[in-house]
Design an enzyme around this catalytic site. Structure first.
Site, PDB file in Angstrom:
ATOM      1  N   SER A 145      25.857  -2.644  35.330  1.00 40.79           N
ATOM      2  CA  SER A 145      24.635  -2.084  35.898  1.00 40.79           C
ATOM      3  C   SER A 145      23.710  -3.213  36.366  1.00 40.79           C
ATOM      4  CB  SER A 145      23.962  -1.181  34.863  1.00 40.79           C
ATOM      5  OG  SER A 145      22.919  -0.421  35.411  1.00 40.79           O
ATOM      6  N   ARG A 215      12.290   7.942  30.007  1.00 41.24           N
ATOM      7  CA  ARG A 215      13.617   7.882  29.420  1.00 41.24           C
ATOM      8  C   ARG A 215      14.417   9.137  29.709  1.00 41.24           C
ATOM      9  NH1 ARG A 215      17.746   4.692  28.430  1.00 41.24           N
ATOM     10  NH2 ARG A 215      18.898   5.202  26.528  1.00 41.24           N
ATOM     11  N   ASP A 312      30.316   8.044  38.317  1.00 40.50           N
ATOM     12  CA  ASP A 312      29.037   7.332  38.294  1.00 40.50           C
ATOM     13  C   ASP A 312      28.338   7.563  39.626  1.00 40.50           C
ATOM     14  OD1 ASP A 312      26.907   5.592  38.153  1.00 40.50           O
ATOM     15  OD2 ASP A 312      28.089   3.819  37.684  1.00 40.50           O
ATOM     16  N   HIS A 345      27.530   7.029  34.670  1.00 41.88           N
ATOM     17  CA  HIS A 345      27.165   5.611  34.640  1.00 41.88           C
ATOM     18  C   HIS A 345      27.364   4.999  33.258  1.00 41.88           C
ATOM     19  CE1 HIS A 345      25.321   1.957  36.005  1.00 41.88           C
ATOM     20  NE2 HIS A 345      24.332   2.038  35.142  1.00 41.88           N
ATOM     21  N   ASP A 346      27.160   5.773  32.215  1.00 43.65           N
ATOM     22  CA  ASP A 346      27.297   5.260  30.851  1.00 43.65           C
ATOM     23  C   ASP A 346      28.731   4.877  30.496  1.00 43.65           C
ATOM     24  OD1 ASP A 346      24.700   5.167  30.050  1.00 43.65           O
ATOM     25  OD2 ASP A 346      24.767   6.943  28.767  1.00 43.65           O
TER      26      ASP A 346
END
Length: 369
Positions: A145, A215, A312, A345-346
């Site tokens: 990232s 968040r 992602d 994405h994680d």
């Protein structure tokens, strides 16, 4: 490590008398040729692997490094072979100098007065730390990232100091959509009544409401739709059924996001969030070349591994392919893996055997060669 001399920043400002927190894993070999620098993403730190022990020698709860699946003895980045360095970036809130520390010129907490930093500034600071450790050349620089952006920047700012670059789930710049997500998150923070223009420390309060929302927004973008549906679907929180309320938590996904927001607001600094997301926005090595990424990457001489993940959507495979093409245009040595993983994405933080296998193979066959 303390640095007394000023670091000039791309903004034209400078910062002096600053500290960088770092951790190392493994042993540096005699010719100092086995060093691997790990660059962190938004809310991570220098603690990339392993666990902390308490005074009694017991493992501290939830102290596992954020990339422990990747780094350690016998793992893809094997600390029996490589000397791994994790550095907490300037402006962060995990030990390195940032908005929570005092400005040596005024004695006051920096707060909103901490200078704006960029990816390139972080790389310059990391290079100073390596100088102090006596490491001239990195076997590899690696990150996911935002960390991948730093790895890419290393190959452009210090091409002679990097033999390999591993860029995971990253991009050559942010799309307008990504900048938009960052801006909405920043607005949530700066419009929190407890923000006080970034000088909330002076008022003895924290803008937790804004941080929670920031968040929650970010977390939505880190997961794929498939993973969200599989984990939560339309499950209600209350087995008794719908409450017909516009303010109560009704769905499990709402409860999960609120939990993630609450947890984040307890440990992360609001000004740091603003700084790091803005550094993300600014990163664009092709900008000074009229948007031509191939020309921008002509300076790089390292060998590359790029990894992306099919689900992602925040840093899509298309963005990694842009980097691959630009490097191939310059006849650079490039390996590319596109992992069909459901996690969004994680995925770059998770234990996918195909992904870990790709990285292991690259380090075994190329970095260690």
């Amino acid at each position: 490590m303390h640095f007394a001399h000023s670091l000039a920043l791309r903004s034209g400002a400078s910062i002096r008398a600053y500290d960088l927190s770092y951790e190392t894993y493994g042993q540096l070999n005699a010719d100092k040729s086995n060093a691997v620098l790990i660059c962190h993403a938004l809310n991570a730190s220098h603690h990339v692997a392993g666990v902390y022990l308490d005074a009694a020698g017991q493992v501290q709860d939830k102290s596992e490094g954020w990339w422990d699946t990747m780094i350690g003895p016998g793992k893809p980045v094997d600390t029996n072979r490589f000397f791994v360095i994790g550095v907490n970036n300037l402006g962060s809130c995990f030990g390195s100098t940032g908005p929570m520390q005092a400005d040596p010129d005024t004695g006051e907490v920096y707060g909103a007065d901490f200078p704006v930093v960029t990816v390139q500034d972080w790389v310059s600071a990391q290079a100073r730390l390596l100088d102090a450790l006596g490491i001239q050349t990195l076997a590899a620089v690696m990150g996911g990232s935002l960390g991948g952006m730093q790895a890419l920047a290393w190959t452009l700012q210090y091409p002679e100091r990097v033999r390999h670059a591993v860029v995971v789930a990253s991009a050559p710049n942010l799309t307008a959509e990504n900048i938009a997500f960052n801006e909405v998150a920043r607005r949530a923070i700066v419009t929190d009544p407890d923000f006080h223009g970034g000088h909330f420390y002076r008022h003895g309060v924290l803008p937790k409401r804004g941080l929670r929302i920031a968040r929650m927004i970010g977390h939505i973008t880190y997961l794929s739709d498939d993973v969200m549906n599989e984990k939560f679907g339309r499950q209600l929180r209350d087995a008794a059924g719908i409450k017909f309320s516009t303010q109560d938590v009704e769905f499990q996904i709402e409860s999960y996001l609120r939990y993630q927001g609450d947890k984040f607001a307890e440990y992360f600094d609001a000004n740091t969030y603003l700084l790091i997301t803005r550094a993300l926005d600014y990163f664009d090595p092709a900008a000074e070349f009229g948007g031509d990424l191939s020309r921008a990457l002509a300076r790089a001489s390292a060998k590359f591994l790029l990894v992306s993940f099919t689900t992602d959507w925040r840093f899509s495979p298309l963005r990694s392919r842009e980097i691959v093409k630009a490097l191939l245009d310059n006849q650079r040595d490039v390996s590319y893996a596109e992992i069909d993983a459901p996690h969004g994405h994680d995925a770059f933080l998770l234990e996918d055997p195909r992904y870990l296998g790709v990285v292991r193979s690259y380090f075994d066959s190329k970095v260690a060669a």
